[in-house]
Design a protein around this motif. Structure first.
Motif, PDB file in Angstrom:
ATOM      1  N   ARG A   1       3.024   5.178  -6.089  1.00  0.00           N
ATOM      2  CA  ARG A   1       2.998   6.197  -7.157  1.00  0.00           C
ATOM      3  C   ARG A   1       3.849   7.414  -6.778  1.00  0.00           C
ATOM      4  NH1 ARG A   1      -2.140   5.422  -9.767  1.00  0.00           N
ATOM      5  NH2 ARG A   1      -2.224   3.188 -10.222  1.00  0.00           N
ATOM      6  N   ILE A   2       3.780   7.803  -5.505  1.00  0.00           N
ATOM      7  CA  ILE A   2       4.597   8.935  -5.040  1.00  0.00           C
ATOM      8  C   ILE A   2       6.076   8.577  -5.118  1.00  0.00           C
ATOM      9  CG2 ILE A   2       5.259  10.257  -2.980  1.00  0.00           C
ATOM     10  CD1 ILE A   2       2.288  10.363  -2.247  1.00  0.00           C
ATOM     11  N   ARG A   3       6.401   7.336  -4.733  1.00  0.00           N
ATOM     12  CA  ARG A   3       7.799   6.907  -4.820  1.00  0.00           C
ATOM     13  C   ARG A   3       8.294   6.924  -6.268  1.00  0.00           C
ATOM     14  NH1 ARG A   3       8.953   8.720  -1.620  1.00  0.00           N
ATOM     15  NH2 ARG A   3       9.176   8.253   0.573  1.00  0.00           N
ATOM     16  N   ASP A   4       7.417   6.605  -7.212  1.00  0.00           N
ATOM     17  CA  ASP A   4       7.792   6.667  -8.631  1.00  0.00           C
ATOM     18  C   ASP A   4       8.076   8.103  -9.065  1.00  0.00           C
ATOM     19  OD1 ASP A   4       7.534   3.960  -8.921  1.00  0.00           O
ATOM     20  OD2 ASP A   4       5.467   4.041  -9.690  1.00  0.00           O
ATOM     21  N   LEU A   5       7.343   9.053  -8.468  1.00  0.00           N
ATOM     22  CA  LEU A   5       7.497  10.465  -8.838  1.00  0.00           C
ATOM     23  C   LEU A   5       8.625  11.145  -8.075  1.00  0.00           C
ATOM     24  CD1 LEU A   5       3.693  11.405  -8.889  1.00  0.00           C
ATOM     25  CD2 LEU A   5       5.187  11.194 -10.883  1.00  0.00           C
ATOM     26  N   SER A   6       8.862  10.730  -6.824  1.00  0.00           N
ATOM     27  CA  SER A   6       9.888  11.359  -5.998  1.00  0.00           C
ATOM     28  C   SER A   6      10.370  10.377  -4.938  1.00  0.00           C
ATOM     29  CB  SER A   6       9.361  12.625  -5.323  1.00  0.00           C
ATOM     30  OG  SER A   6      10.300  13.122  -4.387  1.00  0.00           O
TER      31      SER A   6
ATOM     32  N   THR B   1      -4.901  -3.115  10.915  1.00  0.00           N
ATOM     33  CA  THR B   1      -4.178  -3.151   9.628  1.00  0.00           C
ATOM     34  C   THR B   1      -2.689  -2.829   9.811  1.00  0.00           C
ATOM     35  OG1 THR B   1      -4.777  -0.839   9.214  1.00  0.00           O
ATOM     36  CG2 THR B   1      -6.219  -2.538   8.273  1.00  0.00           C
ATOM     37  N   VAL B   2      -2.148  -3.170  10.971  1.00  0.00           N
ATOM     38  CA  VAL B   2      -0.732  -2.899  11.245  1.00  0.00           C
ATOM     39  C   VAL B   2       0.168  -3.644  10.253  1.00  0.00           C
ATOM     40  CG1 VAL B   2       1.138  -3.230  12.917  1.00  0.00           C
ATOM     41  CG2 VAL B   2      -1.058  -2.327  13.675  1.00  0.00           C
ATOM     42  N   ASP B   3      -0.240  -4.867   9.870  1.00  0.00           N
ATOM     43  CA  ASP B   3       0.553  -5.620   8.898  1.00  0.00           C
ATOM     44  C   ASP B   3       0.684  -4.867   7.584  1.00  0.00           C
ATOM     45  OD1 ASP B   3       0.930  -7.617  10.694  1.00  0.00           O
ATOM     46  OD2 ASP B   3      -0.625  -8.947   9.896  1.00  0.00           O
ATOM     47  N   THR B   4      -0.382  -4.194   7.191  1.00  0.00           N
ATOM     48  CA  THR B   4      -0.351  -3.385   5.968  1.00  0.00           C
ATOM     49  C   THR B   4       0.585  -2.203   6.145  1.00  0.00           C
ATOM     50  OG1 THR B   4      -2.672  -3.970   5.639  1.00  0.00           O
ATOM     51  CG2 THR B   4      -1.773  -2.255   4.221  1.00  0.00           C
ATOM     52  N   ALA B   5       0.603  -1.636   7.354  1.00  0.00           N
ATOM     53  CA  ALA B   5       1.514  -0.519   7.630  1.00  0.00           C
ATOM     54  C   ALA B   5       2.962  -0.970   7.532  1.00  0.00           C
ATOM     55  CB  ALA B   5       1.218   0.052   9.016  1.00  0.00           C
ATOM     56  N   VAL B   6       3.248  -2.168   8.028  1.00  0.00           N
ATOM     57  CA  VAL B   6       4.611  -2.707   7.925  1.00  0.00           C
ATOM     58  C   VAL B   6       4.976  -2.893   6.457  1.00  0.00           C
ATOM     59  CG1 VAL B   6       6.067  -4.696   8.438  1.00  0.00           C
ATOM     60  CG2 VAL B   6       4.513  -3.809  10.182  1.00  0.00           C
ATOM     61  N   GLN B   7       4.026  -3.354   5.659  1.00  0.00           N
ATOM     62  CA  GLN B   7       4.256  -3.481   4.227  1.00  0.00           C
ATOM     63  C   GLN B   7       4.574  -2.121   3.606  1.00  0.00           C
ATOM     64  OE1 GLN B   7       1.009  -5.309   2.091  1.00  0.00           O
ATOM     65  NE2 GLN B   7       1.967  -5.014   0.090  1.00  0.00           N
ATOM     66  N   ALA B   8       3.860  -1.090   4.082  1.00  0.00           N
ATOM     67  CA  ALA B   8       4.107   0.274   3.595  1.00  0.00           C
ATOM     68  C   ALA B   8       5.525   0.721   3.935  1.00  0.00           C
ATOM     69  CB  ALA B   8       3.088   1.245   4.190  1.00  0.00           C
ATOM     70  N   MET B   9       6.010   0.362   5.126  1.00  0.00           N
ATOM     71  CA  MET B   9       7.385   0.706   5.510  1.00  0.00           C
ATOM     72  C   MET B   9       8.380   0.057   4.557  1.00  0.00           C
ATOM     73  SD  MET B   9       7.305   2.622   8.338  1.00  0.00           S
ATOM     74  CE  MET B   9       8.784   2.333   9.295  1.00  0.00           C
ATOM     75  N   LYS B  10       8.106  -1.188   4.178  1.00  0.00           N
ATOM     76  CA  LYS B  10       8.993  -1.877   3.242  1.00  0.00           C
ATOM     77  C   LYS B  10       8.995  -1.214   1.878  1.00  0.00           C
ATOM     78  CE  LYS B  10       8.599  -6.411   5.490  1.00  0.00           C
ATOM     79  NZ  LYS B  10       8.099  -7.812   5.359  1.00  0.00           N
ATOM     80  N   LEU B  11       7.869  -0.571   1.535  1.00  0.00           N
ATOM     81  CA  LEU B  11       7.777   0.130   0.249  1.00  0.00           C
ATOM     82  C   LEU B  11       8.383   1.534   0.294  1.00  0.00           C
ATOM     83  CD1 LEU B  11       4.149  -0.908  -0.824  1.00  0.00           C
ATOM     84  CD2 LEU B  11       6.312  -1.661  -1.861  1.00  0.00           C
ATOM     85  N   GLY B  12       8.836   1.951   1.489  1.00  0.00           N
ATOM     86  CA  GLY B  12       9.515   3.245   1.563  1.00  0.00           C
ATOM     87  C   GLY B  12       8.837   4.296   2.400  1.00  0.00           C
TER      88      GLY B  12
END
Length: 356
Positions: free
Chosen positions: A71-76, A89-100
């Motif tokens: 949502r933040i990426r959509d706004l800025s 939950t490191v795998d989720t963090a890696v996913q977050a990196m891919k999302l920006g």
């Protein structure tokens, strides 16, 4: 960031105590820290106020860290986001990196590591903004000199042109006929340290070979040559590949004298449509002169390799000739523009200008 005391951070975690403690540590660094204990509250805050950086936990009820990041990426697209994650939950963090996300930090959070990552993210944000501002200012500057370009190939060339304007070294500009080699040379001269001096052009291809040396270095009767007349400024040797072996030797000697001089008398810029390296291998151009001229080199791509530049060039030339001829042409039709874009333009920008 050069904004100490004004940098606003948004810290998001569903543990209020964690938010208070981390906010206190970050405030010690001079940041203004706002906190939110849910993704929903964070989004409301982010929409209502300006923040330079967001720190968010990944695992939260409701709007979790990944959804908040999206949502933040959509706004800025500019505001860096740092995610906090537990070891499992490191795998989720890696996913977050891919999302920006800018980076992730494992919980329990090391305060010094958090401060370091925040500082690095803000510095990267500042560098990005400076680069964008520089690119915008370069584009505006070069547009004033008719170097109209939106293609990546030309945008990448602008910083090189800027660098070339900041030094006095000999410069070789390569490119096909009509790409704008002389225009680039004029831009470099007009934005450099010699801009108050003369800009002198010698068209080596239009002169008889035996005349070029006299034109450059002066005649037997004491008539000054272009080298002398260009003192304090720039001497442009257009089509330098046309120089005779004798004149090449004389030019090399002059450049060697300039190289050892405490203050060069003239900045030499040479242009060519040929592959000088190939001419060196064939023995028709001096290797030592080639290297002396190619202290700096700029290669301008042909128009057919940067067709994104055709629409802005068309607009530029319409405005230029409206002003010159007193006409009121606003634009050309989409069909006509499509025809121009699809053309191969062997004569490059000069041919396009003539067509307009």
């Amino acid at each position: 960031m050069g904004m100490e005391g004004k940098v606003r951070l948004l810290l998001v975690d569903d543990e209020p105590h964690f938010c208070r403690v981390m906010a206190m540590h970050l405030a010690d660094e001079g940041y203004i820290v706002a906190t939110a204990t849910s993704g929903e509250e964070a989004l409301e805050r982010f929409r209502g106020e300006e923040y330079h950086l967001v720190i968010t936990d990944l695992k939260m009820p409701g709007v979790d860290g990944l959804v908040l990041l999206e949502r933040i990426r959509d706004l800025s697209a500019e505001v860096p986001v740092i995610v906090l994650t537990a070891y499992g939950t490191v795998d989720t963090a890696v996913q977050a990196m891919k999302l920006g996300a800018f980076d992730y930090i494992l919980k329990p959070v090391d305060v010094d590591e958090l401060k370091m990552v925040v500082a690095r993210a803000l510095r990267m944000q500042e560098i990005t903004k400076e680069n964008l501002a520089l690119k915008a200012s370069l584009s505006a500057f070069y547009r004033d000199f008719s170097l109209v370009a939106e293609s990546k190939a030309m945008q990448d060339l602008f910083p090189i042109i800027r660098k070339a304007s900041e030094v006095d070294s000999p410069l070789l500009i390569r490119g096909e006929t009509g790409v704008g080699k002389e225009l680039v040379a004029r831009v470099i001269h007009a934005s450099g340290t010699r801009k108050e001096g003369p800009f002198t052009v010698v068209d080596c291809a239009s002169l008889e070979p035996e005349r070029v040396e006299e034109v450059l270095f002066g005649g037997e009767e004491g008539e000054p040559g272009k080298v002398h007349l260009a003192r304090g400024g720039t001497l442009l040797l257009d089509q330098v590949d046309e120089l005779s072996p004798r004149t090449q030797a004389r030019l090399l000697r002059f450049l060697e004298e300039e190289r050892v001089a405490q203050m060069p008398r003239v900045r030499v810029v040479a242009t060519t449509t040929e592959d000088l390296g190939g001419l060196v291998e064939k023995g028709s151009f001096r290797r030592d002169l080639f290297y002396r001229l190619r202290v700096l080199e700029i290669s301008i791509p042909p128009l057919r390799e940067r067709k994104e530049d055709i629409p802005p060039l068309v607009e530029h030339f319409i405005k230029k000739y409206n002003a010159r001829l007193g006409t009121m042409v606003e634009r050309i039709s989409s069909r006509a523009l499509d025809c121009l874009v699809s053309h191969s333009w062997p004569g490059n920008v000069r041919e396009l200008e003539n067509v307009i």
